[in-house]
Design a protein around this motif. Structure first.
Motif, PDB file in Angstrom:
ATOM      1  N   ILE A 164      21.340   9.844   5.382  1.00  0.00           N
ATOM      2  CA  ILE A 164      20.679  10.240   4.130  1.00  0.00           C
ATOM      3  C   ILE A 164      19.215   9.790   4.149  1.00  0.00           C
ATOM      4  CG2 ILE A 164      20.588   9.810   1.631  1.00  0.00           C
ATOM      5  CD1 ILE A 164      23.724   9.544   1.755  1.00  0.00           C
ATOM      6  N   LYS A 165      18.990   8.511   4.450  1.00  0.00           N
ATOM      7  CA  LYS A 165      17.623   7.970   4.453  1.00  0.00           C
ATOM      8  C   LYS A 165      16.751   8.662   5.500  1.00  0.00           C
ATOM      9  CE  LYS A 165      19.106   3.375   3.044  1.00  0.00           C
ATOM     10  NZ  LYS A 165      19.501   2.082   3.580  1.00  0.00           N
ATOM     11  N   GLN A 166      17.298   8.840   6.684  1.00  0.00           N
ATOM     12  CA  GLN A 166      16.561   9.455   7.789  1.00  0.00           C
ATOM     13  C   GLN A 166      16.197  10.900   7.457  1.00  0.00           C
ATOM     14  OE1 GLN A 166      17.912   8.634  11.896  1.00  0.00           O
ATOM     15  NE2 GLN A 166      18.094  10.846  12.025  1.00  0.00           N
ATOM     16  N   SER A 167      17.124  11.628   6.868  1.00  0.00           N
ATOM     17  CA  SER A 167      16.888  13.019   6.501  1.00  0.00           C
ATOM     18  C   SER A 167      15.761  13.120   5.475  1.00  0.00           C
ATOM     19  CB  SER A 167      18.175  13.624   5.944  1.00  0.00           C
ATOM     20  OG  SER A 167      18.023  14.993   5.710  1.00  0.00           O
ATOM     21  N   MET A 168      15.791  12.241   4.481  1.00  0.00           N
ATOM     22  CA  MET A 168      14.741  12.240   3.456  1.00  0.00           C
ATOM     23  C   MET A 168      13.386  11.936   4.081  1.00  0.00           C
ATOM     24  SD  MET A 168      16.756  10.332   0.329  1.00  0.00           S
ATOM     25  CE  MET A 168      15.246   9.887  -0.460  1.00  0.00           C
ATOM     26  N   GLN A 169      13.325  10.937   4.935  1.00  0.00           N
ATOM     27  CA  GLN A 169      12.058  10.562   5.583  1.00  0.00           C
ATOM     28  C   GLN A 169      11.528  11.718   6.424  1.00  0.00           C
ATOM     29  OE1 GLN A 169      13.292   7.021   7.656  1.00  0.00           O
ATOM     30  NE2 GLN A 169      12.971   5.702   5.883  1.00  0.00           N
TER      31      GLN A 169
END
Length: 140
Positions: free
Chosen positions: A126-131
């Motif tokens: 989730i975090k990686q996708s947002m970044q």
């Protein structure tokens, strides 16, 4: 002119989850709602009739096609639960190797249930996708 099908709506996320037939899928949808809300820091919004999305970004392709989409999201569908992450993120494949039982599509990762996957890896996805999306499509 192209009309984007999947738009943010004012429909209730809880009402949508409550309409899911399978009690197990409903339970997993509430768990995912908590995980995505906590990890993204965004309130859940309905996108179209069946996608629960978090945050949003505006994309514009070289072709001139543009629109808005959730940064990440999920949908408790009849067959499987669809998880929506950034298409084109080169680091996704490495994380998916540690994710657990799943299948993949162009932008989706499909799971049967949360118990099949590593929740910590999910949070990282989730975090990686947002970044990735915010770097790829900087918001003015």
């Amino acid at each position: 002119m192209y009309e984007q099908k999947t738009k943010e709506t004012d429909n209730s996320v809880v009402e949508f989850i409550e309409s899911v037939d399978s009690p197990k899928k409903r339970e997993d949808a509430y768990k995912l709602l908590d995980i995505f809300t906590e990890t993204t820091g965004f309130e859940a919004k309905m996108w179209g009739p069946s996608i629960i999305g978090f945050g949003s970004y505006h994309y514009k392709y070289k072709t001139g096609h543009e629109g808005d989409a959730p940064l990440v999201g999920f949908s408790p569908r009849k067959a499987k639960i669809s998880l929506y992450f950034a298409p084109g993120d080169p680091d996704r494949a490495e994380l998916l190797e540690k994710f657990g039982k799943h299948t993949t599509g162009a932008a989706c990762v499909y799971i049967n249930k949360i118990a099949d996957v590593d929740v910590e890896v999910l949070k990282t996805l989730i975090k990686q996708s947002m970044q990735f999306l915010l770097k790829t499509y900087p918001q003015e």
